[in-house]
Design a protein around this motif. Sequence first.
Motif, PDB file in Angstrom:
ATOM      1  N   THR A 256      -8.169 -42.715   8.767  1.00 15.89           N
ATOM      2  CA  THR A 256      -7.665 -44.049   8.383  1.00 15.89           C
ATOM      3  C   THR A 256      -6.922 -43.992   7.050  1.00 15.89           C
ATOM      4  OG1 THR A 256      -9.615 -44.649   7.081  1.00 15.89           O
ATOM      5  CG2 THR A 256      -9.704 -45.134   9.450  1.00 15.89           C
ATOM      6  N   LEU A 332     -12.830 -51.850  11.535  1.00 20.80           N
ATOM      7  CA  LEU A 332     -11.567 -51.156  11.203  1.00 20.80           C
ATOM      8  C   LEU A 332     -10.386 -51.674  12.028  1.00 20.80           C
ATOM      9  CD1 LEU A 332     -12.768 -47.457  10.773  1.00 20.80           C
ATOM     10  CD2 LEU A 332     -11.822 -48.944   8.997  1.00 20.80           C
ATOM     11  N   ILE A 337      -4.359 -46.310  11.013  1.00 15.48           N
ATOM     12  CA  ILE A 337      -4.764 -44.908  11.155  1.00 15.48           C
ATOM     13  C   ILE A 337      -3.532 -44.112  10.769  1.00 15.48           C
ATOM     14  CG2 ILE A 337      -5.422 -43.112  12.799  1.00 15.48           C
ATOM     15  CD1 ILE A 337      -7.008 -45.349  14.203  1.00 15.48           C
TER      16      ILE A 337
END
Length: 458
Positions: A256, A332, A337
């Motif tokens: 990430t 998330l 990413i």
Amino acid sequence: MKHDAHGWWIAEAGAPPVLPALTEELDADVVVVGGGYTGMWTAWEIVEREPNARVVVLEAERCGTGPSGRNGGFLSSLWLSYPLLRTHYGERRARELCEASAESVDMVGAWCAAQEVDAWHREAPHLVVSCAPAQDRASVAAVNGEEVVALSPAETRSVCDSPVFRGGVATRSGATVQPARLAFGLRERLLGRGVRIFEGSRVTALHTDRAGGVAAETAGGRVRAGAAGVAVNAASGQVRRLRDRLTVSSSHIVLTEPVPDVIEALGWTGGEAITDGRALLHYFRTTRDGRILLGWGGGRMEAGARTAGRAQVDAEIVEQTRQGLLRIFPMLEGRRIEHAWGGPIDVSPTHLPAIVTLQGGRAWAAFGYTGNGVGPSHLAGRSLAALTLERSEDAARWAWIDPPPKRVPPEPLRVAGARLIRAALVRKEAAEEAGGRADPVTRGLAAVPSLLGLHIVR
Ligand SMILES: Cc1cc2nc3c(=O)[nH]c(=O)nc-3n(C[C@H](O)[C@H](O)[C@H](O)COP(=O)(O)OP(=O)(O)OC[C@H]3O[C@@H](n4cnc5c(N)ncnc54)[C@H](O)[C@@H]3O)c2cc1C
């Protein structure tokens, strides 16, 4: 998201310029084939024992840019494999190997400190957590109250508060590293100790010579030596005698953007390395600059000993890895990413690494880490150094040296069977995580490896 063949770690560490290839005939005491951790720790352990030994490392590409420079950075002992080791080698010899492996974990940390190599080394326990009822028993057999302890659901979530965690186990010893920094640091220190390293120097043949030693041939030259250490990981199947001792799959990682707020909210501030309880496992950790890294050991099976191409970048597997990340860390969603990459895995049919004698006792190969080689490669370096120098040490006698061979079926049966079984495992574990059960055919196929006494992954 940037898919790159080598991975973010290597870019972050700043890959050093490639060293010149071998273009001559050389004599050495030991020639090491392969410049990943195994080969480089072997060279280091040799010069630690015999500072004047002439050691040559021959690396096909650039040291540390294979799996050693792009893995998850989990520096682990073999204690989670103790139940398996005990089945193969008995209690005393299994314990001896596990204790030595924990010593290796400490030795790598001590080496970074003594050599002033900033490999982001951070001591922290390793956890195996259950993320579905079917994973609740994963690693429970390894719990011994000392090296491996059981964690309640509340204890597990106090380490990292993922909504899918149900409990787990934790190891006493463990650390994480920035793998490429460790690999490049090791390479530099080896050069400083007088080890000769040739890059872009693929060994095309290794044979015994008339003088009773070995000779390693490359396109540009030859090294004659008293003994050889072969440390080529997933390429070990290219060695004729090892062709039926491993299969090759891959592992892929997603990373990430920095998400320090998420890490804080999860309470995951101790740097713990965590895996789930799947056979095709997810492994995850934080980085020094506040990112979350998650890898999946569910890459496709490769034919023969192929280690490039899809084993390094596989968009479909990356997407499945991303979905795994979001299942474990739904918070998330919407975060970037930034990087994705992969690398080949040397899957041993026993799940255990081994050291095998080659060339009538003048060469030894270490392989079969099955995706768990960061710590054990140091241990292998200790064994290979002791064996190639013919030293009378425990490291030259540990149980993993020349274990009874467990063979995998020949190609093309091997890859065809392994692909079917892998696909079944993917379906089975996805169904279990969704709260259901896979169909009977899928369950039957997924059970084939254990019926044959083989381990596909984990
Ligand atoms: C994505 C990924 C994540 C991973 N995560 C973890 C983790 O978190 N923890 C863990 O313990 N393990 C992990 N692993 C596994 C770990 O990286 C390996 O087990 C370990 O690096 C093996 O080291 P090695 O030196 O034996 O092999 P490698 O690093 O593969 O080095 C072998 C070297 O040999 C060279 N070579 C091959 N053929 C020849 C030849 N003919 N002549 C000369 N050189 C040759 C290659 O170029 C390579 O540099 C992971 C692996 C991958 C791919």
